[in-house]
Write a protein that holds these residues in place. Structure first.
Motif, mmCIF file in Angstrom:
data_model
loop_
_atom_site.group_PDB
_atom_site.id
_atom_site.type_symbol
_atom_site.label_atom_id
_atom_site.label_comp_id
_atom_site.label_asym_id
_atom_site.label_seq_id
_atom_site.Cartn_x
_atom_site.Cartn_y
_atom_site.Cartn_z
ATOM 1 N N THR A 188 17.884 11.010 32.174
ATOM 2 C CA THR A 188 16.593 10.408 31.525
ATOM 3 C C THR A 188 16.198 11.081 30.180
ATOM 4 N N VAL A 189 15.934 10.225 29.113
ATOM 5 C CA VAL A 189 15.597 10.708 27.926
ATOM 6 C C VAL A 189 14.077 10.401 27.859
ATOM 7 N N SER A 190 13.350 11.184 27.238
ATOM 8 C CA SER A 190 11.975 10.660 26.915
ATOM 9 C C SER A 190 11.848 9.554 26.018
ATOM 10 N N ARG A 191 10.996 8.428 26.332
ATOM 11 C CA ARG A 191 10.909 7.518 25.241
ATOM 12 C C ARG A 191 9.646 7.642 24.382
ATOM 13 N N GLU A 192 9.130 8.699 24.631
ATOM 14 C CA GLU A 192 8.065 9.171 23.849
ATOM 15 C C GLU A 192 8.228 9.004 22.426
ATOM 16 N N GLY A 193 7.322 8.269 21.655
ATOM 17 C CA GLY A 193 7.561 8.484 20.264
ATOM 18 C C GLY A 193 8.643 7.595 19.693
ATOM 19 N N LEU A 194 9.663 6.990 20.709
ATOM 20 C CA LEU A 194 10.818 5.910 20.129
ATOM 21 C C LEU A 194 10.269 4.660 19.952
ATOM 22 N N TYR A 195 10.704 4.028 18.882
ATOM 23 C CA TYR A 195 10.614 2.512 18.495
ATOM 24 C C TYR A 195 11.682 1.821 18.217
ATOM 25 N N GLN A 196 11.511 0.508 18.599
ATOM 26 C CA GLN A 196 12.786 -0.619 18.091
ATOM 27 C C GLN A 196 12.033 -1.230 16.973
ATOM 28 N N VAL A 197 13.022 -1.063 15.936
ATOM 29 C CA VAL A 197 12.631 -1.468 14.678
ATOM 30 C C VAL A 197 13.176 -2.866 14.412
ATOM 31 N N GLN A 198 12.315 -3.770 13.953
ATOM 32 C CA GLN A 198 12.659 -5.264 13.502
ATOM 33 C C GLN A 198 12.618 -5.570 12.058
ATOM 34 N N THR A 199 12.851 -6.885 11.827
ATOM 35 C CA THR A 199 12.510 -7.181 10.255
ATOM 36 C C THR A 199 11.646 -8.316 10.615
ATOM 37 N N PRO A 200 11.113 -8.644 9.275
ATOM 38 C CA PRO A 200 11.347 -8.162 7.948
ATOM 39 C C PRO A 200 10.887 -6.634 7.544
ATOM 40 N N GLN A 201 11.850 -6.182 6.674
ATOM 41 C CA GLN A 201 11.386 -4.715 6.298
ATOM 42 C C GLN A 201 10.751 -5.176 4.851
ATOM 43 N N GLY A 202 9.900 -4.568 4.711
ATOM 44 C CA GLY A 202 9.309 -4.551 3.146
ATOM 45 C C GLY A 202 9.130 -3.528 2.375
ATOM 46 N N PHE A 203 9.276 -3.676 1.053
ATOM 47 C CA PHE A 203 9.310 -2.384 0.116
ATOM 48 C C PHE A 203 8.956 -2.902 -1.164
ATOM 49 N N GLN A 204 8.292 -2.056 -1.989
ATOM 50 C CA GLN A 204 8.008 -2.189 -3.451
ATOM 51 C C GLN A 204 9.436 -2.275 -4.055
ATOM 52 N N THR A 205 9.783 -3.369 -4.820
ATOM 53 C CA THR A 205 11.005 -3.707 -5.344
ATOM 54 C C THR A 205 11.711 -2.399 -5.927
ATOM 55 N N ALA A 206 10.873 -1.729 -6.857
ATOM 56 C CA ALA A 206 11.538 -0.581 -7.645
ATOM 57 C C ALA A 206 11.901 0.307 -6.549
ATOM 58 N N LEU A 207 11.313 0.772 -5.507
ATOM 59 C CA LEU A 207 11.817 1.763 -4.526
ATOM 60 C C LEU A 207 13.110 1.199 -3.965
ATOM 61 N N LEU A 208 13.086 0.133 -3.413
ATOM 62 C CA LEU A 208 14.381 -0.384 -2.666
ATOM 63 C C LEU A 208 15.412 -0.415 -3.667
ATOM 64 N N LYS A 209 15.441 -0.867 -4.978
ATOM 65 C CA LYS A 209 16.320 -0.770 -5.866
ATOM 66 C C LYS A 209 16.679 0.585 -6.099
ATOM 67 N N ARG A 210 15.948 1.715 -6.035
ATOM 68 C CA ARG A 210 16.319 2.970 -6.452
ATOM 69 C C ARG A 210 17.124 3.448 -5.215
ATOM 70 N N ALA A 211 16.693 3.203 -4.106
ATOM 71 C CA ALA A 211 17.487 3.842 -2.761
ATOM 72 C C ALA A 211 19.006 3.273 -2.808
ATOM 73 N N TYR A 212 18.919 1.814 -3.259
ATOM 74 C CA TYR A 212 20.524 1.353 -3.301
ATOM 75 C C TYR A 212 21.301 1.964 -4.312
ATOM 76 N N ALA A 253 0.840 -1.125 -0.089
ATOM 77 C CA ALA A 253 -0.020 -0.062 -0.029
ATOM 78 C C ALA A 253 0.787 1.329 -0.003
ATOM 79 N N ASP A 254 1.935 1.341 0.821
ATOM 80 C CA ASP A 254 2.686 2.551 1.035
ATOM 81 C C ASP A 254 4.082 2.684 0.537
ATOM 82 N N GLY A 255 4.451 1.411 0.150
ATOM 83 C CA GLY A 255 5.931 1.584 -0.474
ATOM 84 C C GLY A 255 7.117 0.956 0.348
ATOM 85 N N ALA A 256 7.005 1.279 1.426
ATOM 86 C CA ALA A 256 7.873 0.906 2.432
ATOM 87 C C ALA A 256 7.435 0.534 3.922
ATOM 88 N N ALA A 257 7.826 -0.519 4.624
ATOM 89 C CA ALA A 257 7.195 -0.674 5.843
ATOM 90 C C ALA A 257 7.880 -1.626 6.494
#
Ligand code: MG
Length: 382
Positions: free
Chosen positions: A146-170, A122-126
């Motif tokens: 102390t740092v605020s953890r508000e709005g902070l995330y730990q990112v995992q895999t799998p990371q998903g992309f429209q193939t053309a978008l990821l190829k262009r990024a690389y 739907a969005d191209g990259a997730a």
């Protein structure tokens, strides 16, 4: 829509302190990298495994031993980015979505993978992410605050992309990046966050390995099965997938391989997925004369789709005659092959019943099975 999965397993494992690549280390009898491949296999049309060139043979041997097929083995590069780039270059045309998965994350669930695929489409990259739970402190100039953890995330895999978008990024960003989403962002393209999973651990340090083992140990299920078939003239005798010369054979709709039927019932029972009659009904002509070894392999697939992995099997065949000892090594090979288990995890034994009952009177052959199964999708901290 075609999905290509890339599992990156070309790391050196230095942080884990192992003298070999950590993803080759066994976790409950299976190499670590295999879990990610097994989770992605049902959802990917094309599956690529990226390995160091000097470890390729070791990976191939393990894939063969565990009966798992990937579509391409691609050599890794110096850095993670080079490895992903090699896979993107090698992958066939026609893949709409590409998933990049870390080989050291064994616990990805099918639901998580689906969420990533849907959002990437739907969005191209997730990317899957979980909110930071712990309070954070930052060290600066010899003090911490102390740092605020508000709005902070730990990112995992799998990371998903429209193939053309990821190829262009690389293509447009030859610099190193800690993850693929970071490169896509540099194109000015936003990255969608989908809910991650706290169980989707990355195995980095030795204690992570211990935790993963404990997580899996709590997810073992036990199953038992029993079957008996009548011995009649004019039928082949097939036990454990081995055709055995004998004047009598077992009567039944399929090849009437009682030991394999008991085994399939044990596997389905361990997962509370019903029984063999429900999955392969007698009323279905498709199963007339069917090879039970083939049905056993299909049963493994049913389990996999529900997030279960066979772990070990122990079979007892009850037969007065013929003597089965010469055929047992081949039965174990057959079962290990169909279930993707190493041979030492498959046991087959035979006994007579001392002439005491229907088996003893050579009217029937019976079998009982006990199995353990790992519930990977079900692994839980609780
Ligand atoms: Mg049967």
């Amino acid at each position: 829509m075609k999905v290509c999965g890339i599992v990156v397993a070309a790391g050196a494992g230095k942080r884990l302190g192992a003298d070999q690549n950590k993803v080759l280390l066994p976790l409950m009898g299976r190499p670590l990298f295999l879990y990610a491949l097994m989770a992605l296999r049902p959802l990917c049309h094309h599956l690529i495994l990226v390995t160091r060139a000097d470890e390729r043979a070791a990976f191939e041997a393990l894939l063969q031993e565990h009966r798992l097929q990937v579509d391409q083995l691609v050599p890794g590069g110096r850095e993670r980015r080079d490895s992903v780039e090699n896979a993107l270059t090698a992958m066939p045309a026609g893949c709409d979505i590409v998933l990049v998965q870390d080989g050291a994350r064994p616990f990805l669930s099918q639901d998580l993978v689906r969420r990533v695929i849907d959002a990437a489409r739907a969005d191209g990259a997730a990317v899957p992410a979980i909110p930071v739970r712990d309070t954070l402190r930052k060290a600066e100039n010899g003090a911490t605050a102390t740092v605020s953890r508000e709005g902070l995330y730990q990112v995992q895999t799998p990371q998903g992309f429209q193939t053309a978008l990821l190829k262009r990024a690389y293509r447009e960003h030859p610099e190193a990046a800690t993850d693929d989403a970071g490169l896509v962002e540099r194109l000015g393209h936003p990255v969608t966050l989908v809910p991650g999973d706290a169980r989707n651990l990355k195995i980095t340090h030795p204690e992570d390995f211990t935790m993963a083992q404990q997580l899996l140990a709590g997810s073992l299920r036990l199953g038992t099965g029993y079957d008996i078939h009548r011995l009649v003239p004019g039928r082949h005798l097939v036990l454990g997938g081995v055709l055995i010369p004998h004047p009598l054979g077992l009567l039944g709709h399929s090849d009437a391989d009682a030991p394999l039927h008991a085994l399939m019932d044990a596997l389905l029972g361990a997962c509370a997925l019903g029984d063999i009659g429900q999955h392969f009904p007698d009323s279905d002509l498709k199963y007339k004369g069917a090879s039970s070894l083939q049905l056993l392999a299909e049963t493994r697939g049913i389990l996999a789709r529900h997030g279960f992995l066979p772990q070990q099997a122990d079979l007892t065949i009850l037969a007065q005659r013929p003597r089965l000892a010469p055929y047992i090594p081949q039965m174990r090979q057959n079962i290990a092959g169909a279930l993707g288990l190493p041979l030492p995890r498959v046991s087959v034994k035979a006994t007579t019943t001392e002439g005491l009952d229907a088996v003893g009177r050579e009217e029937a052959i019976a079998a009982q099975a006990a199995v353990t199964v790992l519930a990977v999708d079900d692994a839980s901290f609780e």
